[in-house]
Design a protein around this motif. Sequence first.
Motif, mmCIF file in Angstrom:
data_model
loop_
_atom_site.group_PDB
_atom_site.id
_atom_site.type_symbol
_atom_site.label_atom_id
_atom_site.label_comp_id
_atom_site.label_asym_id
_atom_site.label_seq_id
_atom_site.Cartn_x
_atom_site.Cartn_y
_atom_site.Cartn_z
ATOM 1 N N SER A 174 -0.728 0.726 -9.328
ATOM 2 C CA SER A 174 -0.590 -0.230 -8.235
ATOM 3 C C SER A 174 -1.689 -1.286 -8.347
ATOM 4 O O SER A 174 -2.845 -0.954 -8.610
ATOM 5 C CB SER A 174 -0.725 0.479 -6.890
ATOM 6 N N ARG A 227 6.643 10.894 -7.814
ATOM 7 C CA ARG A 227 5.982 10.151 -8.885
ATOM 8 C C ARG A 227 5.782 11.039 -10.111
ATOM 9 O O ARG A 227 5.542 12.232 -9.993
ATOM 10 C CB ARG A 227 4.614 9.648 -8.376
ATOM 11 N N ASP A 232 13.967 5.183 -6.831
ATOM 12 C CA ASP A 232 13.266 4.004 -6.323
ATOM 13 C C ASP A 232 12.524 4.356 -5.027
ATOM 14 O O ASP A 232 13.153 4.600 -4.001
ATOM 15 C CB ASP A 232 14.269 2.870 -6.079
ATOM 16 N N ARG A 255 10.993 2.614 -2.976
ATOM 17 C CA ARG A 255 11.161 1.653 -1.883
ATOM 18 C C ARG A 255 12.449 1.922 -1.104
ATOM 19 O O ARG A 255 12.626 1.467 0.009
ATOM 20 C CB ARG A 255 11.146 0.217 -2.420
ATOM 21 N N VAL A 284 4.327 -0.968 -7.184
ATOM 22 C CA VAL A 284 4.451 0.453 -6.834
ATOM 23 C C VAL A 284 3.318 1.196 -7.542
ATOM 24 O O VAL A 284 2.752 0.678 -8.503
ATOM 25 C CB VAL A 284 5.819 1.056 -7.258
#
Length: 247
Positions: free
Chosen positions: A229, A190, A181, A183, A174
């Motif tokens: 990432s 963020r 989360d 996902r 991520v």
Amino acid sequence: MLIVKKFGGTSVADAQRISRAALKLVTAAEKGHRVVAVVSAQGDLTDRLLEKIRAVSTDPAHRESDACVSAGEQISAALLAMAVQRLGRDAVSLTGWQAGIRTDSAFGNARIQGLTSDRIERELASGRIVIVAGFQGVDKQEDITTLGRGGSDTTAVTLAALLKADDCRIYTDVDGVYDRDPRQDPAARRYATISYGDMLALCENGAQVLHDRCVEAGWRYKIPIRVLSAFRDGPGTLVWQGPTELV
Ligand code: ASP
Ligand code: MG
């Protein structure tokens, strides 16, 4: 500068991703930095090793279980070293014990107690990129121990602290730390920065982006941890002593 870069399981899951990680290491070394990498086992290899253990014993000796489950990181470290060498730069892979990572004897959940850093320093001084198998160390009896699931993060931050690194980067799947989360929840936001205390609270609520003990180690030694990432460029999230700010 001395830079520590950690690559998680998805970031070294196949040959292409290993090459990508190798390129990051070589790019940093080419800028004149000394580079230490820490790696996790590829993909779900640790789970598969645990299955193999369960298949032979319902009550495995913890010492043997750790000897088996630590093997995944050793494979990643050697593969990454070979990928770096292919790019024309010298690299050496080290297991936890070769790297001098000393722990208590709590098999499966050991704590790092110290680092005998001569080997790492020697390799760095000879111009090599040093690649350390995460998640493992050796106890007083010289038995292999593991640091608990997700423990490679803790290897990275503790090495950064004990080697007095200038920069500690954790590459993951991520692009930073989110308030939920990302996902599962597209509305997740963020953090640009997050304090060690807030990060620990996220870990306690089940966020798996960082191992809780790595955050504790960062806090204790005041090591800023940059979570990035492995696949996309971006600022990621800085875990630090300062305030918490969402993007
Ligand atoms: N490979 C180990 C695990 O899956 C350690 C790590 O990835 O940090 O828990
Ligand atoms: Mg992890």
